[in-house]
Design a protein around this motif. Structure first.
Motif, PDB file in Angstrom:
ATOM      1  N   ARG A  58      11.846  -1.973  -5.215  1.00  0.00           N
ATOM      2  CA  ARG A  58      10.425  -1.637  -5.136  1.00  0.00           C
ATOM      3  C   ARG A  58      10.056  -0.780  -6.337  1.00  0.00           C
ATOM      4  O   ARG A  58      10.878  -0.002  -6.840  1.00  0.00           O
ATOM      5  CB  ARG A  58      10.097  -0.862  -3.852  1.00  0.00           C
ATOM      6  N   SER A  72       6.197  -9.112  -4.284  1.00  0.00           N
ATOM      7  CA  SER A  72       4.730  -9.116  -4.208  1.00  0.00           C
ATOM      8  C   SER A  72       4.109  -8.900  -5.578  1.00  0.00           C
ATOM      9  O   SER A  72       3.104  -9.509  -5.930  1.00  0.00           O
ATOM     10  CB  SER A  72       4.255  -8.029  -3.244  1.00  0.00           C
ATOM     11  N   ARG A  74      -3.640   1.313   4.754  1.00  0.00           N
ATOM     12  CA  ARG A  74      -2.230   1.358   4.408  1.00  0.00           C
ATOM     13  C   ARG A  74      -1.914   0.573   3.150  1.00  0.00           C
ATOM     14  O   ARG A  74      -0.919   0.832   2.479  1.00  0.00           O
ATOM     15  CB  ARG A  74      -1.406   0.803   5.582  1.00  0.00           C
ATOM     16  N   THR A  75      -2.717  -0.426   2.810  1.00  0.00           N
ATOM     17  CA  THR A  75      -2.451  -1.273   1.650  1.00  0.00           C
ATOM     18  C   THR A  75      -3.771  -1.764   1.093  1.00  0.00           C
ATOM     19  O   THR A  75      -4.804  -1.748   1.783  1.00  0.00           O
ATOM     20  CB  THR A  75      -1.562  -2.476   2.036  1.00  0.00           C
ATOM     21  N   ASP A  76      -3.759  -2.219  -0.153  1.00  0.00           N
ATOM     22  CA  ASP A  76      -4.981  -2.727  -0.785  1.00  0.00           C
ATOM     23  C   ASP A  76      -5.029  -4.250  -0.796  1.00  0.00           C
ATOM     24  O   ASP A  76      -5.831  -4.845  -1.508  1.00  0.00           O
ATOM     25  CB  ASP A  76      -5.100  -2.198  -2.214  1.00  0.00           C
ATOM     26  N   SER A  96      -2.645  -6.237  -1.927  1.00  0.00           N
ATOM     27  CA  SER A  96      -1.736  -6.797  -2.930  1.00  0.00           C
ATOM     28  C   SER A  96      -0.292  -6.398  -2.670  1.00  0.00           C
ATOM     29  O   SER A  96       0.555  -6.549  -3.542  1.00  0.00           O
ATOM     30  CB  SER A  96      -2.145  -6.329  -4.328  1.00  0.00           C
ATOM     31  N   GLY A  97      -0.020  -5.856  -1.486  1.00  0.00           N
ATOM     32  CA  GLY A  97       1.341  -5.463  -1.154  1.00  0.00           C
ATOM     33  C   GLY A  97       1.646  -4.009  -1.427  1.00  0.00           C
ATOM     34  O   GLY A  97       2.753  -3.541  -1.113  1.00  0.00           O
ATOM     35  N   ARG A  98       0.714  -3.256  -2.006  1.00  0.00           N
ATOM     36  CA  ARG A  98       0.957  -1.830  -2.262  1.00  0.00           C
ATOM     37  C   ARG A  98       0.778  -1.020  -0.965  1.00  0.00           C
ATOM     38  O   ARG A  98      -0.159  -1.245  -0.224  1.00  0.00           O
ATOM     39  CB  ARG A  98      -0.020  -1.294  -3.313  1.00  0.00           C
ATOM     40  N   ARG A  99       1.668  -0.064  -0.747  1.00  0.00           N
ATOM     41  CA  ARG A  99       1.531   0.887   0.348  1.00  0.00           C
ATOM     42  C   ARG A  99       1.422   2.279  -0.260  1.00  0.00           C
ATOM     43  O   ARG A  99       2.297   2.725  -1.013  1.00  0.00           O
ATOM     44  CB  ARG A  99       2.719   0.815   1.306  1.00  0.00           C
ATOM     45  N   TYR A 100       0.321   2.974   0.087  1.00  0.00           N
ATOM     46  CA  TYR A 100       0.027   4.270  -0.521  1.00  0.00           C
ATOM     47  C   TYR A 100       0.686   5.403   0.257  1.00  0.00           C
ATOM     48  O   TYR A 100       0.952   5.295   1.457  1.00  0.00           O
ATOM     49  CB  TYR A 100      -1.485   4.488  -0.575  1.00  0.00           C
ATOM     50  N   VAL A 121       5.427  -0.792  -4.083  1.00  0.00           N
ATOM     51  CA  VAL A 121       5.159  -2.228  -3.985  1.00  0.00           C
ATOM     52  C   VAL A 121       6.468  -2.972  -4.226  1.00  0.00           C
ATOM     53  O   VAL A 121       7.253  -2.623  -5.115  1.00  0.00           O
ATOM     54  CB  VAL A 121       4.081  -2.662  -5.004  1.00  0.00           C
ATOM     55  N   TYR A 166       1.945   4.880  -4.855  1.00  0.00           N
ATOM     56  CA  TYR A 166       2.120   3.685  -4.019  1.00  0.00           C
ATOM     57  C   TYR A 166       3.504   3.102  -4.285  1.00  0.00           C
ATOM     58  O   TYR A 166       4.143   3.364  -5.328  1.00  0.00           O
ATOM     59  CB  TYR A 166       1.038   2.635  -4.289  1.00  0.00           C
TER      60      TYR A 166
END
Length: 709
Positions: free
Chosen positions: A343, A369, A96-98, A100-104, A365, A363
């Motif tokens: 965001r 973040s 769901r995320t890498d 670093s706060g990113r959601r794909y 973010v 993504y």
């Protein structure tokens, strides 16, 4: 007044000399020094400001390029194939995320969400296909059964009707409705065993389908099974069914929408949190709390899906439709939300993800973040080799890295990103500028204080020099006047003595009365002359530190009385009325008789000189504890307050200010004060101009202490 007036020219010359020879050159040098410091600081400030502008522009370009590079890497590394096919690198599903706060997210060509999970129900028929033209008749049979159940309240006949429906080859929604209806009728008839079998069959065969209320049949069956266990008195099994359903919910085993998910979660949490669970089921309660304490990834997916539908898909579709794509490889980006909820959305076209299909991956973010772990934070932490510092400020004026109100930076330069859509301002500052200003302030203060101290010392030196010169001039003038005055004072009695001596020598026929008068005048003037000479000699001894006193026990009252009687002639000759009030029972005192007599004579002489009008003198002697007090009071001119502190100075005379012509050496009160202090006593003066003065000599009866002068 003469002293002051004659001293002015000397002081004026000294001050003028100081101004033109010392102070004025010092002021010129100080001004030149300040000007040099200012020019040097201005040159350095211009260099630092130029360096700040160049470094800030370079830093901003570097940060912006870092954002593009970070975005490129994030989109290239995103596992967009994971939602479409099994990826051995992610056995637990698409990440769901890498970190670093990113959601794909992944969208298909119709802008439907393929990732994350959305809770959509699959339309596939789990029971197989129905025979042709069979659905209409089966639907009618099912409605007759539901009419018996709900309208006619005939549970047994309704159950029989549902069984007839189930004997036919039902699939999909019809099968789910028949099983659910049969279960309700059996439960109403308390046929718990058969009802349990029906609901388990409903959960296994139609659990993913939705009823008319939009609720999955699988969850409805779980709640009904829990109710059956509860009616049978098996509370543990009832809670166990709900706990399993709760775990299925949080793990995403039931495809639900966000509202339905939260409704059933709240119902189950209420069952476990109403405080009615017995202690015997504490293990189940503990299991529930453990399951509830962890994060629900499925709920996070549902929330993110709602966000995509509400805020992302429409502007993303508009950008793709307009053909305006951003920099590099058909990537684009935009902001959604405002304030703290803002965001950044970045996306790209995925042409090779599936042959013949078009997908869009990207993504989201949060800006908070991105500020902490994104390129801006990394670049700012690394710093600038030129020493330039930077601060990232959001729209509300807060530092995005700390969330606190940003401090105003002195001499700062504010810039914004030119190509990257972030609502941030980058405030660049040169610490050396602040240090330069603080250094300038310190230098100004220190240099000003130094010049001020030097000027003050110079001015103080000039004033002290002027004072010393004035004092020397004043002392010289007073000594000159003293010589003139004492010469006149000595000449007057000598003239009278000579006159009456020649008269006695040449006038042989003088009568006895005239002859006695001449002898008396010669005697009194001789005493006066002797008193003047004694004052001069006493002052000379005092100045050289050779004045000695002989302290013996004696009758202080007798000494005062004898001295007053010897001086009464002069007072009465001048028309003075003399009053004496001497204490009769005064004990013996230790004193120098000649010195005390000299004190009294000097005080009587002053009273006589400064009493031109009311000619009255009073002499009093009294005891005050262990001290004797001799007071001499007159009704003369009095002493002005401004002269009270100067009357005991040597050579000081107030004849001109008194308004009457008086004579004297100006040494009498100086000698009086010295004698009184040598006896360990003190002299006090009370005076009122126009009403007279009272001089009080206070002497200790036991004499001076051993260490007294």
């Amino acid at each position: 007044m003469k002293i002051f007036r004659r001293g002015i020219p000397v002081r004026q010359r000294t001050v003028v000399l100081f101004l033109f020879a010392v102070l004025l050159p010092s002021c010129v040098l100080g001004y030149l020094g300040f000007r040099t410091f200012h020019q040097r600081r201005e040159s350095l400030r211009r260099v630092l400001e130029s360096n700040l502008a160049v470094s800030a522009d370079a830093a901003l370009r570097s940060i912006e390029a870092a954002f593009f590079e970070d975005e490129r890497r994030a989109l290239e590394a995103a596992p967009f194939r994971c939602p479409l096919e099994a990826d051995p690198a992610f056995p637990d599903g698409c990440p769901r995320t890498d970190g670093s706060g990113r959601r794909y997210f992944l969208l298909d060509e119709a802008f439907r969400i393929r990732w994350p999970r959305t809770g959509a129900i699959e339309e596939a028929d789990p029971g197989g296909a129905s025979p042709p033209n069979a659905d209409d008749s089966l639907e009618q049979d099912l409605r007759r059964a539901e009419n018996l159940e709900f309208a006619k309240k005939d549970g047994p006949r309704a159950a029989a009707a549902y069984r007839r429906c189930l004997s036919s080859p039902l699939t999909g929604g019809l099968l789910a409705r028949a099983l659910a209806g049969l279960g309700r009728c059996l439960l109403a008839q308390n046929s718990f065993d058969e009802a349990s079998r029906v609901y388990r069959d409903l959960a296994s065969r139609c659990g993913g389908l939705l009823d008319e209320a939009g609720h999955p049949y699988g969850l409805t069956a779980a709640f009904q099974l829990s109710e059956i266990h509860r009616r049978r008195g098996n509370g543990g099994e009832s809670l166990r069914v709900l706990l399993d359903a709760y775990r299925d919910l949080r793990q995403g085993r039931r495809p639900l929408g966000l509202a339905t998910y939260r409704f059933f979660s709240a119902e189950i949490e209420t069952a476990f949190s109403d405080g009615r669970i017995p202690e015997t089921f504490s293990d189940l309660l503990h299991e529930f709390q453990t399951a509830r304490g962890g994060a629900s990834l499925y709920e996070e997916d549902l929330v993110f899906s709602e966000f995509l539908r509400d805020a992302v898909i429409r502007p993303l579709r508009e950008k793709l439709a307009s053909g305006r794509l951003g920099e590099d490889s058909a990537r684009n980006r935009f902001l959604v939300g405002t304030g703290e909820q803002s965001r950044l959305v970045a996306f790209t076209n995925l042409e090779n993800l599936r042959p013949g299909r078009a997908f869009t991956g990207g993504y989201c973010v949060e800006l908070a973040s991105l500020a902490k772990s994104g390129p801006a934070g990394t670049a700012l932490k690394a710093g600038d080799p030129t020493g330039v510092l930077a601060q990232v400020i959001d729209e509300s004026g807060r530092d995005v890295s700390t969330g606190r109100a940003a401090n105003a930076l002195d001499g700062s330069l504010t810039l914004s990103l030119r190509r990257y859509p972030l609502p941030w301002r980058f405030v660049f500052s040169q610490p050396e500028l602040g240090a330069l200003r603080r250094s300038a302030a310190r230098e100004n203060v220190l240099y000003g204080l130094l010049l001020g101290v030097i000027g003050a010392l110079m001015l103080l030196g000039a004033l002290l020099l002027a004072r010393d010169i004035s004092r020397d001039a004043e002392s010289t003038r007073l000594k000159t006047e003293f010589v003139q005055t004492i010469s006149h004072e000595l000449k007057t009695p000598l003239t009278l003595i000579r006159l009456y001596g020649e008269t006695l020598q040449r006038q042989e026929r003088l009568g006895e009365k005239e002859r006695q008068g001449a002898y008396e005048i010669i005697t009194k003037e001789s005493e006066r002359l002797s008193h003047l000479i004694d004052n001069v000699l006493d002052f000379s001894r005092i100045e050289m530190g050779r004045k000695e006193f002989v302290f013996r026990k004696g009758d202080l009252a007798e000494t005062v009385r004898a001295t007053l009687e010897s001086y009464r002639y002069h007072l009465e000759k001048k028309g003075f009325a003399v009053k004496a009030d001497l204490a009769p029972s005064l004990p013996e005192a230790t004193f120098d008789q000649e010195a005390v007599a000299s004190v009294l004579v000097n005080l009587l002489s002053n009273a006589m000189k400064f009493s031109p009008g009311a000619k009255e003198v009073a002499v009093r002697l009294r005891r005050d504890g262990s001290r004797a007090v001799v007071e001499v009071e007159d009704k003369g001119l009095g002493i002005p307050p401004e002269e009270m502190g100067r009357i005991f100075q040597k050579f000081y005379r107030a004849s001109e200010k008194s308004g009457t012509e008086t004579t004297g050496s100006g040494l009498g009160l100086t000698i009086v004060k010295h004698i009184v202090e040598a006896h360990g006593g003190r002299i006090e003066v009370k005076s009122e101009p126009g009403k007279g003065s009272v001089f009080s000599v206070i002497l200790p009866l036991q004499g001076p202490e051993k260490d007294a002068p």
